[in-house]
Scaffold this active site. Structure first.
Site, short mmCIF file in Angstrom:
data_model
loop_
_atom_site.label_atom_id
_atom_site.label_comp_id
_atom_site.label_asym_id
_atom_site.label_seq_id
_atom_site.Cartn_x
_atom_site.Cartn_y
_atom_site.Cartn_z
N HIS A 262 38.31 37.04 51.71
CA HIS A 262 39.13 36.08 52.45
C HIS A 262 39.06 36.36 53.96
O HIS A 262 38.98 35.44 54.77
CB HIS A 262 40.59 36.19 52.02
CG HIS A 262 40.86 35.83 50.59
ND1 HIS A 262 41.31 36.75 49.68
CD2 HIS A 262 40.75 34.67 49.91
CE1 HIS A 262 41.49 36.17 48.51
NE2 HIS A 262 41.14 34.90 48.61
N GLY B 136 46.14 33.54 48.38
CA GLY B 136 46.75 34.82 48.74
C GLY B 136 46.10 35.99 48.04
O GLY B 136 44.97 35.89 47.57
N GLN C 140 46.03 24.05 39.27
CA GLN C 140 44.65 24.42 38.92
C GLN C 140 44.57 25.52 37.87
O GLN C 140 43.50 26.01 37.57
CB GLN C 140 43.86 24.80 40.19
CG GLN C 140 44.30 26.06 40.87
CD GLN C 140 43.58 26.24 42.20
OE1 GLN C 140 43.87 25.52 43.15
NE2 GLN C 140 42.63 27.16 42.29
N SER D 133 40.55 38.25 43.75
CA SER D 133 41.93 38.70 43.54
C SER D 133 42.12 39.09 42.09
O SER D 133 42.99 39.90 41.76
CB SER D 133 42.90 37.58 43.90
OG SER D 133 42.59 37.07 45.18
P1 AMP Z 1 41.08 32.08 46.33
O1 AMP Z 1 42.23 32.74 47.03
O2 AMP Z 1 40.48 32.87 45.24
O3 AMP Z 1 41.42 30.65 45.94
O4 AMP Z 1 39.94 31.96 47.41
C1 AMP Z 1 40.17 31.36 48.67
C2 AMP Z 1 38.86 31.19 49.36
O5 AMP Z 1 38.24 32.47 49.52
C3 AMP Z 1 37.87 30.33 48.55
O6 AMP Z 1 37.17 29.48 49.45
C4 AMP Z 1 36.97 31.36 47.92
O7 AMP Z 1 35.68 30.87 47.64
C5 AMP Z 1 36.92 32.42 49.00
N1 AMP Z 1 36.55 33.71 48.43
C6 AMP Z 1 37.09 34.32 47.35
N2 AMP Z 1 36.44 35.47 47.08
C7 AMP Z 1 35.47 35.59 48.02
C8 AMP Z 1 34.45 36.56 48.28
N3 AMP Z 1 34.30 37.64 47.52
N4 AMP Z 1 33.62 36.36 49.33
C9 AMP Z 1 33.76 35.26 50.11
N5 AMP Z 1 34.70 34.30 49.92
C10 AMP Z 1 35.54 34.47 48.88
#
Ligand code: AMP
Length: 282
Positions: A37, A31, A61, A186
């Site tokens: 995202h 989120g 995690q 985030s």
């Molecule tokens: P998270 O919500 O941080 O667990 O991220 C969810 C997904 O979004 C994961 O696969 C991350 O690698 C991807 N993600 C997070 N930040 C970025 C970004 N700046 N560019 C591309 N994908 C991202």
């Protein structure tokens, strides 16, 4: 778009989709959705008919309770963003549903989970692999989209897919960055103004090393030094900078275009990670 909060409704929803012969993509997130995202969602829409985004801040995690407590939670804004982006269903289960009392099972991808981020965050990738495995089982997607920003996470998930015979295609989306190069995250919202400026040095360092490589430098130590010298703001504490083989995550003895620079640093008590393949300009 439907907001789904129970696994029972998720099963019903997915059964309806399959009956209509629609292919399914899963985009797992925690989120606080940002343009990074949203780029994953766009890619998912290119590869499947139905896009399911999961939003779940996974307690397993997080190593420290305060990091978990401080993690931004913005479900109604996320819901709006997903709706606008053409997501089919947003799945947001509770922690009690995901991990009922007495939950004892863990997925451990050995080696990949223990090095680099895993060394600094023991148990982190077990939490990731466990929750991702649960989502893969409950959604049974045709494709799953992950971001290259979390390079080691992709390596862990890729190996788990192979080892546990998950029948899905893993799609990796490029990192989306702020105007000054900082990888969107985030966690960036927790940076002070000063910290935010310091944080931009991470991508600056990676970019400088890429330029040195293009200029003929192939010695890993020299390239790592280039990164370290760029990250000189006193607010930055580097955890590691390393140059690895993209498949084994082992340090390389000579740089190649597909060798990946990985960096982790702490700014304002916020852990930031970034990476870049030497031969892929950012
Ligand atoms: P998270 O919500 O941080 O667990 O991220 C969810 C997904 O979004 C994961 O696969 C991350 O690698 C991807 N993600 C997070 N930040 C970025 C970004 N700046 N560019 C591309 N994908 C991202």
């Amino acid at each position: 778009m439907e907001l789904i909060t129970s696994s029972e409704r998720l099963s019903e929803y997915l059964a309806e989709q399959r009956l209509r012969r629609r292919s399914i993509a899963l985009v797992p997130t925690m989120g606080a959705l940002h343009p990074g995202h949203l780029s994953l969602i766009d890619l998912a829409r290119e590869h499947a008919d139905t896009v399911v985004v999961s939003v779940f801040v996974n307690p397993l995690q997080f190593e420290h309770a305060d990091d978990f407590d401080l993690y931004p939670q913005t479900l109604s804004i996320d819901e709006q963003k997903c709706r606008e982006r053409g997501v089919s269903a947003l799945y947001a289960p509770t922690a009690a549903q995901m991990y009922p009392d007495g939950f004892r099972t863990s997925v451990h991808v050995s080696h990949f989970s223990e090095i680099l981020e895993g060394a600094s965050r023991p148990g982190h990738f077990d939490g990731v692999a466990t929750v991702v495995a649960k989502f893969f089982i409950s959604v049974d997607p045709d494709v799953a989209v992950f971001g290259a920003k979390d390079f080691q996470q992709v390596a862990v998930v890729r190996r788990m897919i192979r080892d546990l015979d998950f029948r899905l295609r893993l799609i990796v989306a490029p990192t989306v960055r702020e105007h000054d190069g900082l990888a969107m995250s985030s966690r960036n919202s927790r940076l002070t103004q000063r910290g935010r400026r310091a944080a931009a040095q991470l991508s600056l360092g990676l970019r400088s090393a890429q330029q040195a490589f293009v200029g003929g430098t192939v010695d890993p130590t020299t390239l790592i030094d280039v990164v370290r010298r760029c990250c000189n703001d006193p607010l930055l504490t580097i955890d590691y900078v390393t140059l690895v083989d993209p498949n084994s995550l082992e340090p390389v003895s000579q740089a190649h275009p597909d060798s990946v620079l990985l960096i982790a640093a702490i700014v304002d008590e916020v852990r930031l990670i970034d990476n870049a393949a030497l031969g892929s300009p950012m």
